[in-house]
Write a protein that holds these residues in place. Structure first.
Motif: not given
Length: 143
Positions: A45-67
């Motif tokens: 499960m620890l290894l499954k968290v790594i791509p989730l954090l990459y994708l979360l970082s991507t989504i949040v940084s993209f959403a930050t542009i529109f703030l």
């Protein structure tokens, strides 16, 4: 105001954390190269968290542009992206130090250091956001 320099930094951070994980491997061994999305199919499960954090970082940084209308919130969300990437970096370092089969030859890939680049880009974006906020405050004082 999307054409500001902080939007460029945030877009680059989005591209690094979302796009370059498909290009650069996290680590490689004699048998195979491991990319971030390959970790979804691992047992740990620890290894499954790594791509989730990459994708979360991507989504949040993209959403930050529109703030851009709320610079204080944009600044805080930028700090949140920094914290996500610091946690991701720590997790990657922990996993790389505890890899099974480390006796065999394995190499750490460039993908392990992508969170450092994202952190740098978000820090530059936050610096530009702070500069804009200070400029707006100085103009308000003159009124």
């Amino acid at each position: 105001m999307i054409q500001r320099i902080q939007s460029i930094y945030l877009l680059l951070a989005t591209a690094v954390s979302g796009g370059l994980i498909f290009v650069f491997d996290i680590w490689s061994s004699i048998k195979e190269e491991i990319f971030a999305l390959d970790l979804f199919f691992r047992d740990s499960m620890l290894l499954k968290v790594i791509p989730l954090l990459y994708l979360l970082s991507t989504i949040v940084s993209f959403a930050t542009i529109f703030l851009f209308k709320n610079r204080k919130l944009q600044f805080v969300v930028g700090r949140l992206v920094i914290l996500i990437n610091l946690f991701l970096l720590g997790l990657l370092i922990y996993v790389s130090l505890t890899l099974p089969g480390e006796v065999s030859i394995s190499e750490k890939g460039i993908g392990m250091f992508l969170p450092i680049l994202v952190i740098l880009l978000i820090v530059l974006a936050n610096k530009a956001i702070k500069k804009d906020e200070d400029l707006v405050k100085s103009v308000d004082r003159l009124r």
